[in-house]
Design an enzyme around this catalytic site. Structure first.
Site, PDB file in Angstrom:
ATOM      1  N   PHE A  12     -21.352  25.329 -25.441  1.00  0.00           N
ATOM      2  CA  PHE A  12     -19.939  25.247 -25.838  1.00  0.00           C
ATOM      3  C   PHE A  12     -19.770  25.430 -27.350  1.00  0.00           C
ATOM      4  O   PHE A  12     -19.122  26.379 -27.807  1.00  0.00           O
ATOM      5  CB  PHE A  12     -19.379  23.902 -25.335  1.00  0.00           C
ATOM      6  N   ASP A  55     -37.330  28.372 -24.716  1.00  0.00           N
ATOM      7  CA  ASP A  55     -37.207  26.916 -24.793  1.00  0.00           C
ATOM      8  C   ASP A  55     -37.711  26.401 -26.128  1.00  0.00           C
ATOM      9  O   ASP A  55     -38.842  26.719 -26.527  1.00  0.00           O
ATOM     10  CB  ASP A  55     -38.041  26.314 -23.652  1.00  0.00           C
ATOM     11  N   TYR A 143     -29.261   8.903 -25.539  1.00  0.00           N
ATOM     12  CA  TYR A 143     -28.740  10.085 -26.241  1.00  0.00           C
ATOM     13  C   TYR A 143     -28.626   9.811 -27.740  1.00  0.00           C
ATOM     14  O   TYR A 143     -29.049  10.621 -28.574  1.00  0.00           O
ATOM     15  CB  TYR A 143     -27.373  10.465 -25.661  1.00  0.00           C
TER      16      TYR A 143
END
Ligand code: UD1
Length: 312
Positions: A12, A55, A143
């Site tokens: 995003f 990755d 997180y």
């Protein structure tokens, strides 16, 4: 010509940065493994960028990605606090090992500056509002801990190895291209999707929790400023609007803009959820020249228009 690497460029925020860089005729490389990033976010620009599908947990891939690059805008991460509660190892691997790999690669490739996307979650539930960069940090989710570790590594690389680095602490970002389809999606795309479908959005908790919701173009601008601002290496900056709105405010404002009067449904509060969050943005204003260009309501209006167009 100046060359930028955007990690997480299919995500995003990353894809919004890519769009602006291309708009400014810059040379852009994207590193993404499409785990949470989406191919559709880059569909219109594939001919204009260099895409490395790989990755960042693999150091050789990171070295390939930074070769010949001037600036790294490191956006890649596995977002979502609840996802990190469900799978802390995955969140940690990408945010900590992935960031360390990127820093090593950037240092060895003599990158001019490395900008790290950190998170307001590092403040946790510390009582003071607005949050200032110098405050004690009380992360309360996997997180937040992972993002903070990445931040510490980024700052250490400035101090120990002389790599120019800047950390940007993003506060709840929203806008076009934010995925509304995952159970781990952020609140704004989820609520817009519900209201546009005539359904009741679900509020976790009493809805009085508040956030400094920030339209994504402000974050894009902050990244570009952070690449060139003088004398900021090793520093951390809040990037937000400096206001806060509760989830009840959010539902009301979305209903107003869309022209609906749909009431929310209430469910149990999420574990590891922060109660209130609001930034002091003066340091970013003073040192980066950062300004809020799009406020909460204007940002919501643009975002709703985008989702409506997508839906059609
Ligand atoms: C946190 C960070 C943010 C970071 C983001 C990454 C804080 C203050 N913010 O966002 O900087 O970018 O993680 O994922 O730590 N909610 C509902 N209904 C829903 C979905 C969410 O009520 O359907 C509530 C949540 O319980 C929360 C609020 O909305 O209180 C915002 O949730 P979300 O959009 O997921 O972001 P944060 O966890 O606040």
């Amino acid at each position: 010509m100046t060359k930028y690497l955007v990690t997480g460029g299919a995500g995003f925020i990353g894809s919004n940065i890519v769009a602006e860089l291309l708009h400014q005729n810059q040379t852009v490389r994207v590193l993404d493994n499409f785990s949470t990033g989406r191919a559709i976010n880059l569909a219109n620009v594939l001919a204009d960028i260099e895409l490395i599908e790989g990755d960042l947990r693999d150091l050789d891939t990171c070295r390939r990605a930074v070769a010949g690059v001037d600036y790294v805008l490191h956006q890649a991460a596995i977002p979502s606090v609840p996802r990190s509660v469900d799978n802390p190892l995955a969140t940690n691997d990408v945010a900590v090992k992935g960031t360390l790999n990127m820093l090593i690669a950037a240092r060895d490739a003599d990158v001019k500056r490395f900008v790290y996307a950190s998170s307001s979650s590092v403040y946790g539930d510390s009582p003071q509002l607005p949050k200032q960069e110098s405050m004690a940090l009380l992360p309360k989710s996997p997180y937040a801990v992972a993002k903070l570790s990445g931040e510490y590594y980024t700052r250490i690389f400035a101090n120990v190895y002389g790599l120019e680095t800047v950390c940007l602490r993003y506060f709840n970002v929203f806008g076009p291209r934010q995925d509304p389809a995952s159970p781990y999606s952020a609140v704004i795309p989820l609520f817009i999707k519900s209201l546009l479908a005539g359904q009741s959005p679900t509020i976790y908790g009493d809805g009085r929790q508040s956030r400094d919701f920030t339209y994504v173009s402000n974050n894009v601008e902050a990244n570009l400023l952070a690449t060139t601002a003088p004398n900021v290496s090793g520093q951390v900056f809040n990037i937000a609007c400096g206001n806060r709105f509760s989830l009840l405010d959010l539902v009301n404002t979305l209903n107003d803009i869309i022209g609906t009067r749909i009431k929310p449904t209430f469910n149990m509060a999420r574990s590891a959820d922060v109660k209130h969050s609001m930034a002091d943005i003066r340091l970013a204003q003073d040192c980066l020249g950062y300004q809020v260009k799009v406020n909460f309501k204007e940002g919501l209006t643009k975002t709703i228009a985008w989702y409506k167009e997508e839906h059609d």
